[in-house]
Design an enzyme around this catalytic site. Structure first.
Site, short mmCIF file in Angstrom:
data_model
loop_
_atom_site.label_atom_id
_atom_site.label_comp_id
_atom_site.label_asym_id
_atom_site.label_seq_id
_atom_site.Cartn_x
_atom_site.Cartn_y
_atom_site.Cartn_z
N ASP A 57 29.82 2.44 -58.05
CA ASP A 57 28.84 1.48 -58.59
C ASP A 57 28.72 1.53 -60.10
O ASP A 57 28.02 0.70 -60.70
CB ASP A 57 27.47 1.69 -57.93
N HIS A 98 36.78 8.11 -56.68
CA HIS A 98 37.22 6.98 -55.85
C HIS A 98 37.40 5.71 -56.68
O HIS A 98 37.35 4.60 -56.15
CB HIS A 98 36.25 6.78 -54.67
N ASN A 100 30.99 7.68 -56.19
CA ASN A 100 30.42 6.33 -56.23
C ASN A 100 31.29 5.37 -57.03
O ASN A 100 31.94 5.76 -58.00
CB ASN A 100 29.00 6.38 -56.80
N ASP A 140 23.85 3.45 -48.77
CA ASP A 140 24.97 4.36 -48.57
C ASP A 140 25.77 3.90 -47.35
O ASP A 140 25.51 2.83 -46.81
CB ASP A 140 24.50 5.82 -48.46
N PHE A 141 26.75 4.68 -46.94
CA PHE A 141 27.58 4.27 -45.81
C PHE A 141 26.95 4.66 -44.48
O PHE A 141 27.15 4.00 -43.49
CB PHE A 141 28.95 4.95 -45.90
N ARG A 142 26.26 5.81 -44.47
CA ARG A 142 26.00 6.42 -43.18
C ARG A 142 24.57 6.36 -42.67
O ARG A 142 24.34 6.54 -41.49
CB ARG A 142 26.48 7.87 -43.20
P1 CNA Z 1 27.69 8.87 -47.45
O1 CNA Z 1 28.71 9.44 -46.54
O2 CNA Z 1 27.13 7.53 -47.18
O3 CNA Z 1 26.50 9.96 -47.49
C1 CNA Z 1 25.35 9.77 -48.23
C2 CNA Z 1 24.48 11.02 -48.10
O4 CNA Z 1 23.37 10.88 -48.95
C3 CNA Z 1 23.96 11.27 -46.69
O5 CNA Z 1 24.00 12.65 -46.41
C4 CNA Z 1 22.51 10.76 -46.78
O6 CNA Z 1 21.63 11.42 -45.90
C5 CNA Z 1 22.18 11.10 -48.20
N1 CNA Z 1 21.15 10.24 -48.80
C6 CNA Z 1 21.08 8.89 -48.80
N2 CNA Z 1 20.01 8.47 -49.51
C7 CNA Z 1 19.38 9.60 -49.93
C8 CNA Z 1 18.22 9.83 -50.69
N3 CNA Z 1 17.48 8.83 -51.18
N4 CNA Z 1 17.85 11.11 -50.93
C9 CNA Z 1 18.60 12.15 -50.46
N5 CNA Z 1 19.71 11.99 -49.73
C10 CNA Z 1 20.11 10.73 -49.48
O7 CNA Z 1 28.19 8.84 -48.96
P2 CNA Z 1 29.23 9.79 -49.69
O8 CNA Z 1 29.20 9.39 -51.12
O9 CNA Z 1 29.04 11.21 -49.34
O10 CNA Z 1 30.60 9.30 -49.00
C11 CNA Z 1 31.66 9.01 -49.68
C12 CNA Z 1 31.99 7.50 -49.74
C13 CNA Z 1 30.80 6.60 -49.82
C14 CNA Z 1 32.73 7.24 -50.99
O11 CNA Z 1 34.01 6.81 -50.69
C15 CNA Z 1 31.97 6.17 -51.76
O12 CNA Z 1 32.85 5.32 -52.45
C16 CNA Z 1 31.21 5.46 -50.75
N6 CNA Z 1 30.03 4.66 -51.14
C17 CNA Z 1 29.68 4.50 -52.44
C18 CNA Z 1 28.56 3.77 -52.78
C19 CNA Z 1 28.18 3.63 -54.22
O13 CNA Z 1 29.06 3.54 -55.08
N7 CNA Z 1 26.88 3.60 -54.54
C20 CNA Z 1 27.78 3.19 -51.77
C21 CNA Z 1 28.17 3.37 -50.44
C22 CNA Z 1 29.30 4.11 -50.15
#
Ligand code: CNA
Length: 257
Positions: A89, A106, A87, A14-16
């Site tokens: 992906d 997105h 997402n 993820d991003f954060r």
């Molecule tokens: P984010 O801001 O990275 O937040 C992710 C959230 O998920 C956080 O609160 C984490 O604590 C939680 N988290 C991570 N892994 C787990 C897990 N295994 N179990 C439970 N909780 C978990 O991501 P958001 O999607 O909220 O933010 C929006 C952005 C991220 C969008 O613009 C996406 O395009 C972008 N993004 C997408 C991908 C993807 O397509 N897979 C990957 C990374 C970022």
């Protein structure tokens, strides 16, 4: 509503999340700052990091996990009004949820557009170029072809407007694996009627469920797959979900999941 957290169990960071998040992993791409990968100005200056990310997310590389297949099961049972995902992906599509049930807020890699003449890319050759580390070019004007991923400052896809009709109709809102930090997506969590339960399954308490909780909210903190599996067990669907996953695993290739 789902976000990057439902795909971390498939191996996509993820991003954060500190240390493992995408922004930490972007260091290898030689970016001035991580968000630049989704900025048009930087993209035109140097499209390589974005296409390196595209190559990483190529269809078939990662596989959906139990969270995606749970949503597919909801669809098969006629219970899924719509799946709103942040997402990029493509794992919701890969899990077999039809495009008509999805709002990819997105954008996605499923289509692409020339950044100069705005012609939709015919598609053929796009992934071949990306996989061979070539920048895809428009066959007509030679402009760079960009997948229809929403960059900072770009409008969301038209389909996002479906939220205006969907959210008032919902009688349960599931919120899985998102930090609810990105607008306008995050505010959808407040668009269901006040009598409608909101169920958050996430590592942290986030967004309006943290700062404007409602009496009907239910929060399951922890790993999203574990949380989903607990819910599935309470629903008596465990065997059904396992069957679906087994069937689909057979069909899909790939590395993770
Ligand atoms: P984010 O801001 O990275 O937040 C992710 C959230 O998920 C956080 O609160 C984490 O604590 C939680 N988290 C991570 N892994 C787990 C897990 N295994 N179990 C439970 N909780 C978990 O991501 P958001 O999607 O909220 O933010 C929006 C952005 C991220 C969008 O613009 C996406 O395009 C972008 N993004 C997408 C991908 C993807 O397509 N897979 C990957 C990374 C970022």
């Amino acid at each position: 509503m789902v976000g990057a957290g439902i795909s971390t169990p498939s191996g996509i960071p993820d991003f954060r999340s500190p240390g493992s998040g995408l922004y930490s992993n972007l260091r290898q791409y030689d970016l001035p700052y991580p968000e630049a990968i989704f900025e048009l100005t930087f993209f035109f200056h140097n499209p390589k990091p974005f296409f390196t990310l595209a190559k990483e997310l190529n269809p078939g590389h990662y596989r959906p996990n139990a969270a995606h297949y749970f949503l597919r099961l909801l669809h098969e049972k006629g219970l899924l009004l719509r799946l709103y995902t942040q997402n990029i992906d493509g794992l919701e599509r890969a899990s077999g949820i039809p495009a008509s049930k999805l709002v990819e807020a997105h954008g996605s890699f499923a289509s692409a557009t020339c950044t100069v003449c705005r012609r939709p890319s015919p598609g053929e050759g796009f992934w071949a170029d990306v996989m061979a580390d070539r920048i895809p070019r428009c066959p007509v004007c030679t402009g760079i072809v960009k997948p229809d991923i929403v960059f900072f400052g770009e409008p969301l896809p038209q389909r996002f407007l479906l939220h205006v009709v969907d959210f008032p109709m919902a009688d349960l809102l599931l919120i899985l694996g998102t930090s609810l930090e990105v607008e306008p997506f995050a505010s959808l969590s407040e668009a269901v009627r006040s009598s409608v339960p909101r169920l958050l399954i996430n590592r942290d308490l986030v967004g309006s469920l943290a700062w404007s909780p409602r009496s009907q909210d239910v929060v399951q903190l922890g790993d999203v797959v574990q949380g989903v599996e607990m819910l599935v067990e309470l629903l008596g669907w465990t065997a059904e979900l396992q069957d679906l996953i087994q069937r689909e695993m057979g069909k899909l290739g790939g590395r993770d999941g």
